[in-house]
Design a protein around this motif. Sequence first.
Motif, PDB file in Angstrom:
ATOM      1  N   HIS A  83      11.727   8.921   4.086  1.00  0.00           N
ATOM      2  CA  HIS A  83      11.638   7.984   5.163  1.00  0.00           C
ATOM      3  C   HIS A  83      12.835   6.929   5.183  1.00  0.00           C
ATOM      4  O   HIS A  83      12.661   5.999   4.725  1.00  0.00           O
ATOM      5  CB  HIS A  83      10.257   7.327   5.548  1.00  0.00           C
ATOM      6  CG  HIS A  83      10.318   6.305   6.951  1.00  0.00           C
ATOM      7  ND1 HIS A  83      11.329   6.802   8.099  1.00  0.00           N
ATOM      8  CD2 HIS A  83       9.580   5.284   7.083  1.00  0.00           C
ATOM      9  CE1 HIS A  83      11.195   5.768   8.923  1.00  0.00           C
ATOM     10  NE2 HIS A  83      10.206   5.009   8.499  1.00  0.00           N
ATOM     11  N   ALA A  86      15.987   3.450  10.214  1.00  0.00           N
ATOM     12  CA  ALA A  86      15.693   1.993  10.090  1.00  0.00           C
ATOM     13  C   ALA A  86      16.975   1.257  11.080  1.00  0.00           C
ATOM     14  O   ALA A  86      17.706   1.954  11.178  1.00  0.00           O
ATOM     15  CB  ALA A  86      15.380   1.224   9.035  1.00  0.00           C
ATOM     16  N   ASN A 103      11.137  -0.335  12.784  1.00  0.00           N
ATOM     17  CA  ASN A 103      10.928  -0.232  11.415  1.00  0.00           C
ATOM     18  C   ASN A 103       9.397  -0.652  11.157  1.00  0.00           C
ATOM     19  O   ASN A 103       9.213  -0.165   9.656  1.00  0.00           O
ATOM     20  CB  ASN A 103      11.735  -1.658  10.817  1.00  0.00           C
ATOM     21  CG  ASN A 103      13.410  -1.453  11.024  1.00  0.00           C
ATOM     22  OD1 ASN A 103      13.683  -0.433  11.510  1.00  0.00           O
ATOM     23  ND2 ASN A 103      13.991  -2.491  10.459  1.00  0.00           N
ATOM     24  N   THR A 107       7.155   3.563  11.144  1.00  0.00           N
ATOM     25  CA  THR A 107       6.842   3.937  10.045  1.00  0.00           C
ATOM     26  C   THR A 107       5.395   3.941   9.931  1.00  0.00           C
ATOM     27  O   THR A 107       4.700   5.170   9.382  1.00  0.00           O
ATOM     28  CB  THR A 107       7.085   2.691   8.878  1.00  0.00           C
ATOM     29  OG1 THR A 107       8.615   2.351   8.881  1.00  0.00           O
ATOM     30  CG2 THR A 107       6.577   3.127   7.423  1.00  0.00           C
ATOM     31  N   TYR A 124       9.679   6.066   0.782  1.00  0.00           N
ATOM     32  CA  TYR A 124      10.037   4.805   1.779  1.00  0.00           C
ATOM     33  C   TYR A 124      11.242   4.393   1.325  1.00  0.00           C
ATOM     34  O   TYR A 124      11.238   3.832   0.259  1.00  0.00           O
ATOM     35  CB  TYR A 124       9.094   3.981   1.985  1.00  0.00           C
ATOM     36  CG  TYR A 124       9.280   2.906   2.818  1.00  0.00           C
ATOM     37  CD1 TYR A 124       9.539   2.963   4.308  1.00  0.00           C
ATOM     38  CD2 TYR A 124       9.478   1.537   2.492  1.00  0.00           C
ATOM     39  CE1 TYR A 124       9.738   2.168   5.238  1.00  0.00           C
ATOM     40  CE2 TYR A 124       9.765   0.550   3.397  1.00  0.00           C
ATOM     41  CZ  TYR A 124       9.834   0.781   4.722  1.00  0.00           C
ATOM     42  OH  TYR A 124      10.347  -0.055   5.643  1.00  0.00           O
ATOM     43  N   SER A 126      13.220   1.189   1.118  1.00  0.00           N
ATOM     44  CA  SER A 126      12.803  -0.165   1.399  1.00  0.00           C
ATOM     45  C   SER A 126      14.382  -0.966   1.338  1.00  0.00           C
ATOM     46  O   SER A 126      15.495  -0.064   1.499  1.00  0.00           O
ATOM     47  CB  SER A 126      11.867  -0.849   0.793  1.00  0.00           C
ATOM     48  OG  SER A 126      11.466  -2.130   0.867  1.00  0.00           O
ATOM     49  N   LYS A 161      11.222  -4.707   7.074  1.00  0.00           N
ATOM     50  CA  LYS A 161      11.258  -3.603   6.244  1.00  0.00           C
ATOM     51  C   LYS A 161      10.173  -4.077   5.231  1.00  0.00           C
ATOM     52  O   LYS A 161       9.523  -3.120   4.637  1.00  0.00           O
ATOM     53  CB  LYS A 161      12.448  -3.956   5.576  1.00  0.00           C
ATOM     54  CG  LYS A 161      13.857  -3.192   6.390  1.00  0.00           C
ATOM     55  CD  LYS A 161      13.525  -2.000   6.543  1.00  0.00           C
ATOM     56  CE  LYS A 161      13.658  -0.925   5.326  1.00  0.00           C
ATOM     57  NZ  LYS A 161      13.666   0.518   5.602  1.00  0.00           N
ATOM     58  N   GLY A 164       7.110  -2.753   6.858  1.00  0.00           N
ATOM     59  CA  GLY A 164       6.928  -1.202   6.658  1.00  0.00           C
ATOM     60  C   GLY A 164       6.666  -0.623   5.140  1.00  0.00           C
ATOM     61  O   GLY A 164       5.786   0.230   4.957  1.00  0.00           O
ATOM     62  N   GLU A 165       7.226  -1.423   4.247  1.00  0.00           N
ATOM     63  CA  GLU A 165       6.839  -1.112   2.901  1.00  0.00           C
ATOM     64  C   GLU A 165       5.242  -1.390   2.521  1.00  0.00           C
ATOM     65  O   GLU A 165       4.935  -0.421   1.789  1.00  0.00           O
ATOM     66  CB  GLU A 165       7.729  -2.017   1.824  1.00  0.00           C
ATOM     67  CG  GLU A 165       7.501  -1.965   0.269  1.00  0.00           C
ATOM     68  CD  GLU A 165       7.936  -2.745  -0.468  1.00  0.00           C
ATOM     69  OE1 GLU A 165       7.467  -3.539  -1.030  1.00  0.00           O
ATOM     70  OE2 GLU A 165       9.370  -2.509  -0.518  1.00  0.00           O
ATOM     71  N   THR A 168       3.258   1.561   3.982  1.00  0.00           N
ATOM     72  CA  THR A 168       3.451   2.709   3.054  1.00  0.00           C
ATOM     73  C   THR A 168       2.702   2.667   1.907  1.00  0.00           C
ATOM     74  O   THR A 168       2.062   3.743   1.456  1.00  0.00           O
ATOM     75  CB  THR A 168       5.061   2.937   2.718  1.00  0.00           C
ATOM     76  OG1 THR A 168       5.754   2.800   3.811  1.00  0.00           O
ATOM     77  CG2 THR A 168       5.323   3.989   1.781  1.00  0.00           C
ATOM     78  N   THR A 184       2.263   7.993  -1.830  1.00  0.00           N
ATOM     79  CA  THR A 184       3.486   7.230  -1.409  1.00  0.00           C
ATOM     80  C   THR A 184       4.066   6.416  -2.567  1.00  0.00           C
ATOM     81  O   THR A 184       3.597   6.016  -3.517  1.00  0.00           O
ATOM     82  CB  THR A 184       3.270   6.343  -0.141  1.00  0.00           C
ATOM     83  OG1 THR A 184       2.283   5.200  -0.757  1.00  0.00           O
ATOM     84  CG2 THR A 184       2.376   7.086   0.625  1.00  0.00           C
TER      85      THR A 184
END
Length: 374
Positions: A83, A86, A103, A107, A124, A126, A161, A164-165, A168, A184
Motif C-alpha cells: 500500500h 497517498a 490517507n 487505508t 504499508y 509510511s 500518515k 494510517g500506520e 495498519t 502487517t
Amino acid sequence: MSLTGEVVVVTGAGGFLGKRLVRLLLEEEKTAEIRLLDLRVQPQLVESLEDCRGDTELSVCEGDIRDAEFLRRSCRGASIVFHIAAIIDVKDAVEYSEIHGVNVKGTQLLLEACVQENVASFVYTSSIEVMGPNPRGEPIVDGTEDMAYESALKFAYSKTKMEGERRTLQAHGEVLQNGGRLATCALRPMYIYGEGCRFLLGHMADAIRNKDVLYRMSRPEARVNPVYVGNVASGHLQAGRALKDPQKRSAAGGKFYFISDDTPHVSYSDFNHAVMSPLGFDIQRDLMFPLWVMYAVCFIMAALCAAVRPLVRVVPPLTGQLVTMLNTPFSFSYQRARRDLGYAPRYTWEEARRRTTGWLAAELPKEREKMRKK
C-alpha cells in the motif's frame, strides 16, 4: 522466501515509488499476477514493463481508494498488498477532508478488503515525517525504532500518515474470512530521491530562474539522510518476503521499520547541490534569510491566509513547520530492517547519484525550454 506464484496488489502503482517496486517485482519474482491499482494508470507504464514482464500477468485496476467495493474486487484472490498510494502534501495545500479520506479512510477500507478477501500480507508505506521533527526542532541523529520522541505533528500529511500506520499495525493478527490471520508491517523511508522525483525537478526549476544557483533553505549542519528510490523499493520487497516467511513473519509482523541507505548525511539543500553540481549548478553560501526572519514571515503569511480563509483558500509558499523540517538534524538507522527483514541497500551512493544526475540531465533541456516560454 520467494513470492513466486503469488498475486500481488500494488496501490499507487503509477507513482514515483510504485513504478519502481512493480519493475523490481517483475525482475526478481515470478509472480502470477501484479495488479496495478491507482486512480489513473498511464498506458505507457504497462508498455514500459514489457521488457521484464515474462509470464507475469499485469492487470490495471483504476479506481478511487475510498471505494470499498472497488478495493474488494481488486484484492480478490490476492495474497499480498503493498500500500503505497497517498496524498503527499508538505504545504497543507490539500483540504484536510481530502487528505484524510485518502490517507486514513482509504487505508482502513483497504485493510478491511484484505480481511474480507483473505489477503495474508499487507506492507504499508509510511513516512519519516510521522516522527517529525517536532515544532521545537529537537534533533535526532541515527535514530532507531526504540527511541522516544515527542513529535507533536503539525502537517496534515504527517498526522494522516501516522494514523494510517497506526491502523495498519493494529490490524496485524486480525482473523481473515478463511480463518487465517493478516500479517502487517510499516516502512518509514527517509526523503526519497531518484529518477522521477518531482521535488528535485522543482528545485532545479527554481535554480534555473535564479541563474543556475540553487537556493539555500537548509543550514549545512541540519543533516538528514535521504534514501534512493531503488533501495526503498528493495525494502518493500524484503518486507513482503519476510511476511511470507513463517519465522520472519513473527518477528516483523505488527512493527514499523526505518528505511535508509548509505547516502551521505547532508542538509536538504546540500543534497540538492550534490546531485545537480555536475550539471553546472551552484548553491547559495548562506541561507536566503536568517531563520528568525523566515519564521517571522511565515507567521505573518499564516495570519493573513487565516484571515481571508472564510472567503478564499490561500496556501502560503512556506510555513514555519516546513522551515523547521528543513533546518533540523534528523537521521535514522536501517539496522533493524537489516536484522528483521534482511534489508540491505542494493545501490551505493555513487550509483544512486549517477542515476539521479543522469535523469536530471535528460530533464534539464525541457525545464530550460519551459522557462524560455514563460
